[in-house]
Write a protein that holds these residues in place. Structure first.
Motif, short mmCIF file in Angstrom:
data_model
loop_
_atom_site.label_atom_id
_atom_site.label_comp_id
_atom_site.label_asym_id
_atom_site.label_seq_id
_atom_site.Cartn_x
_atom_site.Cartn_y
_atom_site.Cartn_z
N MET A 146 3.19 -39.57 53.90
CA MET A 146 2.66 -39.50 52.54
C MET A 146 1.98 -40.81 52.16
N THR A 147 2.62 -41.92 52.48
CA THR A 147 2.04 -43.23 52.17
C THR A 147 0.69 -43.40 52.87
N SER B 1 7.73 -48.39 38.06
CA SER B 1 8.35 -47.07 37.97
C SER B 1 9.45 -47.00 39.03
N ALA B 2 9.37 -46.03 39.90
CA ALA B 2 10.40 -45.88 40.93
C ALA B 2 9.82 -45.11 42.10
N GLY B 3 10.51 -45.11 43.19
CA GLY B 3 10.10 -44.32 44.34
C GLY B 3 8.90 -44.86 45.09
N GLY B 4 8.43 -46.06 44.72
CA GLY B 4 7.27 -46.63 45.38
C GLY B 4 5.97 -46.40 44.63
N MET B 5 6.02 -45.57 43.58
CA MET B 5 4.80 -45.30 42.82
C MET B 5 4.24 -46.62 42.28
N PRO B 6 2.97 -46.81 42.20
CA PRO B 6 1.91 -45.84 42.46
C PRO B 6 1.22 -45.99 43.82
N THR B 7 1.67 -46.90 44.67
CA THR B 7 0.89 -47.17 45.89
C THR B 7 1.54 -46.71 47.19
N ARG B 8 2.82 -46.37 47.15
CA ARG B 8 3.49 -45.94 48.38
C ARG B 8 4.61 -44.96 48.05
N LYS C 257 8.46 -44.57 48.69
CA LYS C 257 9.62 -45.33 49.12
C LYS C 257 10.92 -44.52 49.03
N CYS C 258 10.93 -43.47 48.17
CA CYS C 258 12.16 -42.72 47.96
C CYS C 258 11.83 -41.29 47.52
N LEU C 259 12.10 -40.34 48.40
CA LEU C 259 11.82 -38.94 48.06
C LEU C 259 12.80 -38.41 47.03
N HIS C 260 13.98 -39.00 46.92
CA HIS C 260 14.94 -38.57 45.90
C HIS C 260 14.34 -38.74 44.51
#
Length: 166
Positions: A81-82, A119-126, A128-131
Motif C-alpha cells: 500500500m505504501t 493522525s495515526a496509522g502512518g497517514m498521510p504518506t505511508r 504503518k498500522c492496518l488496525h
C-alpha cells in the motif's frame, strides 16, 4: 451494523476490557459496533487520563478484526500500500483527505498540542498500522479512508463487519 454512540455504558467498558485484556483508557464513545451490538471500535480521547497524548482516536478492539488486520500486516500488505501511495496520485490525495478527516474527528473531542497535525496509522504518506485503518474505515463508513476500505475488503474471508464472530 455500524451504530456509533457517544455514550459508553458500563457493559461497553466491561466488553472492551475483555476484548483488550486490560482496562480501557480514555474511551469517550463507541465508534463502531458488531452487528450483535458489542464494541468493535472505541473512540478514544486525544489525551489519556494520565496526561499522555494519544493520537489514535479510533481504536480497533474486536478480536476478530484485530486478528484479520494482523494477518494482513504479516502478509506485507502495508508495504504494498505504501508503495502505491508513491506512484498513484489519486490514491495519495484520497489518503490525505482521510488523514484530514481523522484529525478533524479527533479535534472535535479536544485539542492536544503535542499531537497537532499527527493522525495515526502512518497517514498521510505511508501505511504503518492496518488496525488504525480498519478502525477508521469502520467508524467513518465507506469512502472516507480508501486504504482502510481496501484492507477491510482484503480481510472479508476471515472477518467482516456484517457478520458476528463474537
Amino acid at each position: 451494523m455500524n451504530t456509533a454512540t457517544e455514550t459508553v455504558s458500563d457493559d461497553d467498558l466491561r466488553v472492551l476490557a475483555e476484548q483488550l485484556g486490560r482496562e480501557p483508557r480514555g474511551v469517550v464513545g463507541i465508534a463502531a459496533r458488531c452487528v450483535c451490538g458489542r464494541p468493535t471500535v472505541a473512540r478514544t480521547a486525544p489525551r489519556l487520563p494520565d496526561g499522555t497524548p494519544f493520537p489514535t482516536v479510533f481504536y480497533l478492539t474486536h478480536p476478530g478484526a484485530v486478528a484479520a488486520a494482523s494477518t494482513l500486516e504479516a502478509n506485507g500488505v502495508m508495504k504494498e500500500m505504501t508503495a502505491r501511495l508513491e506512484t498513484d496520485e489519486e490514491l495519495a490525495a484520497a489518503y490525505r483527505k482521510a488523514h484530514e478527516h481523522y484529525l478533524a474527528q479527533r479535534e472535535a473531542i479536544g485539542h492536544v498540542d503535542e499531537i497537532d497535525g499527527i493522525s495515526a496509522g502512518g497517514m498521510p504518506t505511508r501505511v504503518k498500522c492496518l488496525h488504525v485503518l480498519f478502525a477508521h474505515a469502520l467508524a467513518a463508513g465507506p469512502g472516507v479512508n480508501p486504504l482502510g476500505d481496501e484492507a477491510l475488503a482484503l480481510a472479508r474471508d476471515t472477518w467482516r463487519p456484517d457478520r458476528c464472530t463474537c
